[in-house]
Scaffold this active site. Structure first.
Site, short mmCIF file in Angstrom:
data_model
loop_
_atom_site.label_atom_id
_atom_site.label_comp_id
_atom_site.label_asym_id
_atom_site.label_seq_id
_atom_site.Cartn_x
_atom_site.Cartn_y
_atom_site.Cartn_z
N LYS A 5 0.84 -1.20 0.00
CA LYS A 5 0.00 0.00 0.00
C LYS A 5 0.88 1.25 0.00
CE LYS A 5 -0.44 -0.21 5.03
NZ LYS A 5 -1.36 -0.17 6.18
N ARG B 170 -10.61 0.89 15.03
CA ARG B 170 -10.51 1.72 13.84
C ARG B 170 -11.48 1.20 12.78
NH1 ARG B 170 -4.64 2.15 11.18
NH2 ARG B 170 -5.17 -0.02 10.71
N TYR C 233 14.67 31.27 2.21
CA TYR C 233 13.58 32.11 2.70
C TYR C 233 13.88 32.63 4.11
CZ TYR C 233 10.62 30.78 -1.23
OH TYR C 233 10.10 30.61 -2.49
N MET D 272 10.18 24.47 -1.67
CA MET D 272 9.38 23.44 -2.32
C MET D 272 10.20 22.60 -3.30
SD MET D 272 5.84 23.83 -4.52
CE MET D 272 4.90 24.39 -3.09
#
Length: 365
Positions: free
Chosen positions: A32, A128, A257, A305
């Site tokens: 997964k 859950r 930044y 980013m």
């Protein structure tokens, strides 16, 4: 170009070690979340001959598995009805999460004139998903007697497997044992499974008919486990990039930044084209490490980013544009391993690896 290089040999060796450890139990390999970030198609293609089942979180992941392998695929999560017909036609295993869901599955199976393979998820304490423990036997009996379901398995999930001494582990095991007893009274062929990686390593007598070693297969070990055989398991992947620019700071200058990093006059910085937009942890900015030419260098300034910078100091080792940068090491003790990065960012290796996104190329070597 940012590349996650995956060692086929290490991956296959990890699985062989696990199979030796679990004896006659079947192995269900969780792939997964894009195989925990490693690339679902490549991982499945290179392991399908070693495992009995694959497991995924949802229908779309299941289709990616069946496109490259014929192994049975178990979907842990809730099934979306728009995909259920395709799932049944491809014999993808459905998880039953409550009693009422059985009738819905039967209706669809009748319309398709095809039986559904199912595993029943029992909530033994994680609270859950899954059929309530007190309703487990009724649900198992109902599914077993259905003309349209093939009850292939019954399973649960440990809530505190990462803490092997937690009393909940014993409570859940005892509950599951009673479910196994009832289930085997119906048929010895129904596969009962409870344990993930931490579960079967930390608890005795808990393999049952099948285990689900996810993070262990990718090479990450629980800190508490020191078994000599299991210690041969290694991380399968390294994250690599390249130096794209060398910057020399002038007096009073900073980088990134808000210019939170202020260097010294003449200090050199290497720019690396990877950032949080690639799924690399932003929290590492100004405190993580990378390896360039077998030398560790600290990150300098905030990660952006699309890039980060590292301090080369006076660049005494002559780092150049084009040099390879190792961002995640396959050596656990290194300061830039997934284990070390997880410690630095107060998370777990699963998180570090599974959030690496598709801007990063996966390459099996």
């Amino acid at each position: 170009m940012n590349i996650l290089k995956i060692s086929k040999q290490t991956l296959r060796n990890n699985i062989k070690i696990i199979r030796e450890y679990i004896g006659n139990a079947k192995m269900c390999f969780p792939v997964k979340a894009n195989a925990y970030g490693h690339g679902i198609e490549d991982i499945v293609e290179n392991t399908h001959d070693l495992v009995d089942f694959f497991a995924v979180a949802n229908s779309l992941e299941a289709f990616r598995v069946t496109a490259v392998a014929k192994n049975p695929v178990l979907v842990f999560g809730v099934i979306y009805y728009e995909y259920i017909e395709k799932m049944i036609s491809e014999n993808i295993r459905v998880s039953i999460q409550d009693y009422e869901y059985i009738e819905k599955l039967e209706q669809i199976a009748k319309e398709l004139d095809k039986k559904v393979y199912a595993h029943i998820n029992i909530n033994t304490g994680m609270n859950r998903m899954g059929v309530d423990y007190n309703d487990a036997c009724r649900t198992i009996q109902r599914a077993y007697e259905s003309d349209w379901l093939i009850l292939e398995g019954v399973y649960s999930h440990l809530a505190c497997a990462d803490n092997r001494d937690h009393p909940t582990n014993i409570k859940q095991k005892n509950r599951f044992d009673s479910i196994v007893k009832f289930t085997k009274g119906l048929s010895q062929d129904i596969i009962c499974h409870l344990s993930n990686s931490y579960g079967f390593l930390g608890q005795k007598g808990i393999c049952y008919d099948m285990v689900r070693p996810g993070i262990l297969s990718y090479g990450f070990l629980p800190e508490f486990y020191v078994d000599r055989v299991i210690r041969e398991i290694k991380p399968i992947a390294r994250l690599l990039s390249k130096v794209v620019k060398i910057i020399t700071l002038q007096e009073g200058e900073g980088v990134g930044y808000s210019l939170i990093y202020r260097g010294f006059e003449g200090e050199q910085l290497a720019v690396i084209p990877i950032g949080y937009g690639d799924g690399f942890p932003r929290e590492l900015g100004d405190r993580g490490f990378v390896n360039i030419n077998d030398v560790m260098y600290p990150m300098a300034g905030r990660m952006s980013m699309d890039g980060l910078t590292v301090s080369l100091g006076i660049n005494e080792y002559d780092v150049k544009v084009g040099d390879t940068v190792e961002l995640i090491s396959a050596i656990p003790r290194n300061r830039n391993s997934a284990f070390s990065i997880a410690k630095q960012t107060n998370t777990i290796e699963y998180d570090i690896m599974s959030t690496l996104n598709n801007r990063i190329i996966r390459k099996i070597i």
